[in-house]
Scaffold this active site. Structure first.
Site, short mmCIF file in Angstrom:
data_model
loop_
_atom_site.label_atom_id
_atom_site.label_comp_id
_atom_site.label_asym_id
_atom_site.label_seq_id
_atom_site.Cartn_x
_atom_site.Cartn_y
_atom_site.Cartn_z
N THR A 1 0.82 -1.21 0.00
CA THR A 1 0.00 0.00 0.00
C THR A 1 0.85 1.27 0.00
O THR A 1 1.93 1.30 0.61
CB THR A 1 -0.93 0.02 1.24
OG1 THR A 1 -1.53 1.30 1.36
CG2 THR A 1 -0.16 -0.26 2.52
N TYR B 1 -1.89 -0.82 10.04
CA TYR B 1 -2.14 -1.52 8.77
C TYR B 1 -0.92 -1.34 7.86
O TYR B 1 -0.37 -2.30 7.32
CB TYR B 1 -3.41 -0.96 8.12
CG TYR B 1 -3.53 -1.26 6.66
CD1 TYR B 1 -3.64 -2.58 6.21
CD2 TYR B 1 -3.52 -0.23 5.71
CE1 TYR B 1 -3.73 -2.86 4.85
CE2 TYR B 1 -3.61 -0.51 4.36
CZ TYR B 1 -3.72 -1.82 3.94
OH TYR B 1 -3.79 -2.09 2.59
#
Ligand code: UDP
Length: 327
Positions: free
Chosen positions: A117, A141
């Site tokens: 990401t 995350y």
């Protein structure tokens, strides 16, 4: 043998990847524990239910299908939840990936396409983000994804496992044929929440923070169409199968949209009012994440064709209106 093991193949991006793999002549084998995925999204190849941390089950599946590569999507991916429960993210994402890589090495499957990401870059004031920007994750995350990137390079050093790592910007849209699309339970993502509000399935969309240092006060993100994104994955797979070296690619459109701009475009595309409320900032959100990379275009030959905001919203809306959306 053209089997590709797709972890998280029952999820939003994984199910689109399975369709793209099937269309490219591969057999996608979905491995998914269905904690956030949907069995009825597995339409393009076999399904094997299992958890990444269940090493015996993984060994069984590697042995049954002898995949030539792994596409690794399975992960928990909610920024807010990761701030509340970091241990869950480290166990599931990092622990699960460790188990997967060990199983892959044991099975001699040494090609992996990994879903990372752009959130691993963290907050960089007004910098367009490319692969050379330093990674400073600001939520658990993103930290978990960054740790898996490190794990991949350690495994390459010791076991010759090569990887293509894709750092995604915000993924939106749906299969234009509406065979698969985005559906999370609970939903936390901007576009599906907004379409729910338009369709009257929620009272309103809450804008998380209107006091950011951006022209209209709301966060800016770079949105890429899920079909363009998975096309890059097939190119990344071919890159590895051609014997090329491990490589990191950012995947974005290079254009930033504020939350309010996404709302405006949705109003225009659906021709309906968007009920909104203004709320406080959400923990862990970066102010602005926009891609400044053209590496995927130059090196992989990636040509995104659907990553325009109006197309993404129109495709997502078509899926939202289809009988398949409501589960
Ligand atoms: N967002 C929002 N309201 C929502 C969900 C998201 O204002 O109900 C904002 C969020 O703060 C971020 C952008 O929309 O700036 C995209 O959020 P999303 O959760 O879709 O993706 P993320 O950027 O967290 O990966």
């Amino acid at each position: 043998m053209t089997n590709v093991l797709v972890t998280g193949g029952a999820g939003y991006i994984g199910s689109h990847a399975c369709k793209a793999l099937r269309d490219a002549g591969f057999t996608p084998v979905t491995y998914d524990n269905l904690c956030t995925g949907w069995q009825d999204a597995v339409k393009f190849g076999p399904f094997e239910q299992g958890d990444l941390q269940d090493r015996a089950r993984l060994d069984q599946v590697f042995s049954k299908y002898s995949p030539i590569a792994v596409m690794h999507f399975a992960a928990l991916s909610q920024v807010g939840e990761s701030m509340q429960k970091p241990g869950l993210y480290w166990h599931n994402n990092v622990g699960g990936s460790l188990s997967l890589l060990e199983a892959a090495v044991a099975a001699g499957c040494l090609n992996i396409v990994f879903s990372s990401t752009c959130a691993t870059y963290g907050d960089h004031d007004n910098v367009l983000l490319d692969e050379t920007v330093a990674q400073h994750p600001i939520n658990a995350y993103a930290s978990s994804k960054r740790a898996i990137e490190d794990m991949l390079s350690d495994f390459e050093g010791a076991h010759d496992l090569r990887s293509v790592v894709f750092r995604y910007f915000n993924v939106a849209g749906a299969d234009p044929e509406a065979e698969v699309g985005e559906f999370h339970q609970p939903e936390t993502h901007l576009v599906p929440l907004m379409l729910d509000a338009i369709a009257g399935k929620r009272d309103a969309l809450t804008i998380h923070g209107t006091d950011y240092d951006t022209p209209d006060g709301t966060c800016i993100r770079d949105y890429v169409h899920v079909c363009d994104l998975v096309d890059a994955h097939v190119l990344g797979l071919r890159w590895l199968l051609d014997g090329k070296k491990s490589r990191v690619f950012s995947l974005g459109s290079g254009t930033g949209f504020s939350v309010r701009e996404v709302v405006d475009q949705s109003r225009a595309v659906t021709n309906q009012a968007v009920p909104i409320k203004e709320g406080p900032r959400r923990a862990g959100d970066c102010t602005k994440l926009v891609s400044g990379s053209t590496r995927a275009e130059k090196e992989l030959g990636w040509t995104p064709t659907r990553s325009k905001m109006d197309i993404m919203i129109a495709d997502a809306w078509r899926w939202h209106q289809s009988g398949h959306y409501d589960r």
